[in-house]
Design an enzyme around this catalytic site. Structure first.
Site, PDB file in Angstrom:
ATOM      1  N   ASP A  65      -3.284  10.457   3.985  1.00 37.86           N
ATOM      2  CA  ASP A  65      -2.312  10.818   5.147  1.00 37.86           C
ATOM      3  C   ASP A  65      -1.058  10.563   3.978  1.00 37.86           C
ATOM      4  OD1 ASP A  65      -3.557   8.319   4.816  1.00 37.86           O
ATOM      5  OD2 ASP A  65      -1.943   7.319   6.447  1.00 37.86           O
ATOM      6  N   ARG A  87       0.461  21.026  -2.016  1.00 35.93           N
ATOM      7  CA  ARG A  87      -0.604  20.402  -0.842  1.00 35.93           C
ATOM      8  C   ARG A  87      -1.179  20.582  -0.013  1.00 35.93           C
ATOM      9  NH1 ARG A  87       5.463  19.091  -0.631  1.00 35.93           N
ATOM     10  NH2 ARG A  87       5.909  19.363   1.843  1.00 35.93           N
ATOM     11  N   LYS A 178      -3.362   6.027  12.676  1.00 37.24           N
ATOM     12  CA  LYS A 178      -3.727   5.661  12.439  1.00 37.24           C
ATOM     13  C   LYS A 178      -1.719   4.585  11.836  1.00 37.24           C
ATOM     14  CE  LYS A 178      -2.578   4.146   7.157  1.00 37.24           C
ATOM     15  NZ  LYS A 178      -2.652   4.382   5.779  1.00 37.24           N
ATOM     16  N   GLU A 220      -4.165  -1.395  10.924  1.00 37.56           N
ATOM     17  CA  GLU A 220      -4.454  -1.656   9.852  1.00 37.56           C
ATOM     18  C   GLU A 220      -2.956  -2.544   9.215  1.00 37.56           C
ATOM     19  OE1 GLU A 220      -3.553   2.024   6.996  1.00 37.56           O
ATOM     20  OE2 GLU A 220      -4.053   0.662   5.657  1.00 37.56           O
ATOM     21  N   GLU A 222      -2.471  -4.424   6.304  1.00 33.36           N
ATOM     22  CA  GLU A 222      -2.444  -4.345   5.206  1.00 33.36           C
ATOM     23  C   GLU A 222      -2.389  -5.945   4.199  1.00 33.36           C
ATOM     24  OE1 GLU A 222      -2.265  -1.116   1.904  1.00 33.36           O
ATOM     25  OE2 GLU A 222      -2.772  -2.158   0.076  1.00 33.36           O
ATOM     26  N   LYS A 262      -8.473  -1.960   9.889  1.00 33.20           N
ATOM     27  CA  LYS A 262      -7.874  -1.258   8.660  1.00 33.20           C
ATOM     28  C   LYS A 262      -7.810  -2.791   7.918  1.00 33.20           C
ATOM     29  CE  LYS A 262      -6.919   2.168   5.977  1.00 33.20           C
ATOM     30  NZ  LYS A 262      -7.031   3.826   5.824  1.00 33.20           N
ATOM     31  N   GLY A 306      -5.621  -0.222  -4.242  1.00 36.89           N
ATOM     32  CA  GLY A 306      -5.453  -1.122  -5.775  1.00 36.89           C
ATOM     33  C   GLY A 306      -7.172  -0.796  -6.377  1.00 36.89           C
ATOM     34  N   SER A 333     -12.548   3.496   4.327  1.00 34.52           N
ATOM     35  CA  SER A 333     -11.075   4.233   4.716  1.00 34.52           C
ATOM     36  C   SER A 333     -10.610   4.620   4.154  1.00 34.52           C
ATOM     37  CB  SER A 333     -10.379   4.279   5.643  1.00 34.52           C
ATOM     38  OG  SER A 333      -8.901   4.881   6.555  1.00 34.52           O
ATOM     39  N   TYR A 394       6.081   2.074  -0.048  1.00 35.54           N
ATOM     40  CA  TYR A 394       6.310   3.095   0.747  1.00 35.54           C
ATOM     41  C   TYR A 394       5.583   3.690   0.055  1.00 35.54           C
ATOM     42  CZ  TYR A 394       9.664  -0.485   1.760  1.00 35.54           C
ATOM     43  OH  TYR A 394      10.342  -1.149   1.773  1.00 35.54           O
TER      44      TYR A 394
HETATM   45  P1  13P Z   1      -5.842   3.378  -0.444  1.00 37.79           P
HETATM   46  O1  13P Z   1      -7.403   3.397   0.035  1.00 37.79           O
HETATM   47  O2  13P Z   1      -5.071   4.185  -1.105  1.00 37.79           O
HETATM   48  O3  13P Z   1      -5.675   2.133  -0.372  1.00 37.79           O
HETATM   49  O4  13P Z   1      -5.162   3.949   1.075  1.00 37.79           O
HETATM   50  C1  13P Z   1      -5.642   3.570   2.074  1.00 37.79           C
HETATM   51  C2  13P Z   1      -4.613   4.492   3.038  1.00 37.79           C
HETATM   52  O5  13P Z   1      -5.025   4.597   4.089  1.00 37.79           O
HETATM   53  C3  13P Z   1      -3.627   2.898   2.316  1.00 37.79           C
HETATM   54  O6  13P Z   1      -2.837   2.748   4.492  1.00 37.79           O
END
Ligand code: 13P
Length: 394
Positions: A65, A87, A178, A220, A222, A262, A306, A333, A394
């Site tokens: 995505d 793409r 997501k 998610e 993160e 996630k 990463g 994921s 971003y």
């Molecule tokens: P990464 O596994 O590259 O961190 O990406 C997963 C993702 O969907 C980040 O939002």
């Protein structure tokens, strides 16, 4: 005795209800202000079935995505221009990969891709369904600076009109969604309480909104790997963040059985100098999740954040190699950690499509085995490089 009290309470509530509410029947599918239809009750069984299917044994999600800007950086890394055709060609090779459905249960798409066709004219949604992969959609519209927060802090935009957008995505074939909120650890106060509350609340508002339209929300939050903090610091911050997220999900009446989490793994900062083993990361991650994630959630699908392709597989495998209290499927994921060797093998050349698909299958299979605690390190080829990008927001 309990029943008597309950009946009395109901009577008391009825006695104090405004007369305008008396006799109002709440239907499963209610039309609200602005003519928006809300359907959570009606979708519950389907949401639970979809979430369970995505988190079924040996399966995980392919995150493709990337926004147009982000995929442009990936394509540039192999010398390809960021055109719609490029793409389409790249995503087409992913979605027509034979056997992918053996390891991948869902693919998260960017809006352009959800409505795009393969070069042969087949809608991408049909290509995915054909190989047994459920189409999903990124519904947030990106991160914006958080007023009142630390300078690195953001909140996630995209709530306006979200139920209607989710209905449109459902009609096009998406069955899950997501929303990526991002937090960062710094030595001078981030994440602030403000950013934790704001991002948790945004995730919960989003989750409830898309469930009303039949999409399983992937929640998610993160925590970036930027920084020099150690695992214990990440664990403490992540516990606070996840606790706030599940409080907000509860406050918004999110149906947890029809949702997925996630998170990032509980890793040290990329610049931390203390050595850390896969066992330490796996134990800290599982301990943090056991303190915060309800057992009603069927699956926890990690982002790779990463880590290199191989690291992401090994850490997931380690987590699935010891006994734990949490009943959820611990799976993947991944974006970067599933696509890097595939992208490198492709190089934008039609004659490399087979090699690129083989590279994707190798990593998908590695992670499928890792979900079952069966992955043997090094048994599948990988791009042996860190995929960490500073400030990957971003
Ligand atoms: P990464 O596994 O590259 O961190 O990406 C997963 C993702 O969907 C980040 O939002």
């Amino acid at each position: 005795m309990k029943l008597v009290i309950a009946a009395a309470t109901v009577g008391a509530v009825a006695a104090f209800a405004p007369s305008s509410m008396m006799g109002t029947k709440l239907s499963a599918s209610a039309t609200r202000a602005g003519g928006v239809k809300m359907n959570l009750e009606q979708y519950k069984a389907e949401l639970a079935a979809t979430a369970k299917k995505i988190a079924s044994p040996g399966k995980g999600i392919l995150a493709v995505d990337e926004s147009t800007k982000t995929i442009g950086k990936r394509l540039a890394s192999i010398g390809i221009d960021n055109s719609e055709e490029a793409r389409q060609a790249y995503r087409g090779l992913l979605f027509t990969c034979p056997e992918i459905g053996n390891y991948i249960s869902g693919a998260i798409l960017y809006e352009e891709t959800l409505f795009q066709n393969h070069a042969d004219g087949t809608p991408f949604v049909d290509c995915l369904n054909k190989v047994g992969v459920i189409p999903g959609i990124k519904v947030d519209t990106g991160l914006v600076p958080l007023p009142g927060g630390h300078p690195v802090e953001t909140w996630c935009s995209g709530l306006d009109g979200l139920v209607e957008r989710a209905q449109k995505y459902y009609a096009q074939g998406a069955r899950f969604a997501k929303w990526r909120a991002v937090l960062q650890i710094t030595s001078d106060g981030a994440p602030s309480d403000l950013s934790i509350q704001e991002n948790a609340w945004g995730l919960a508002r989003y989750a409830r909104a898309v469930q009303e339209a039949g999409l399983v929300p992937i929640v998610e939050p993160e925590i970036l790997m930027d920084g020099d903090h150690n695992v214990a610091t990440t664990a403490a911050v992540q516990e606070k963040v996840l606790a706030a997220v599940y409080k907000a999900l509860s406050d918004n009446g999110v149906y947890l059985e029809g949702s997925l989490l996630k998170p990032s793994m509980t890793c040290p900062g990329a610049d931390c100098e203390e050595p850390v083993s896969s066992e330490q990361i796996a134990k800290a991650t599982v301990a943090t999740l056991e303190k915060t994630v309800p057992p009603a959630v069927p699956g926890i699908m990690f982002l790779s954040g990463g880590m290199s392709e191989e690291e992401a597989s090994i850490n997931l495998n380690t987590m699935n190699s010891f006994a734990r209290k949490g009943p959820w499927s611990l799976s993947f994921s991944y974006g970067r950690a599933l696509q890097q060797s595939c992208l490198k093998a492709w190089q934008g050349k039609p004659e490399n499509v087979g090699a690129a698909q083989a590279a994707l299958i190798a990593r998908a299979r590695a992670n499928s085995e890792a979900n079952q605690g069966k992955y043997v390190a090094g048994s599948q080829p990988s791009a042996d490089e860190t995929l960490f990008v500073k400030g990957y927001k971003y």
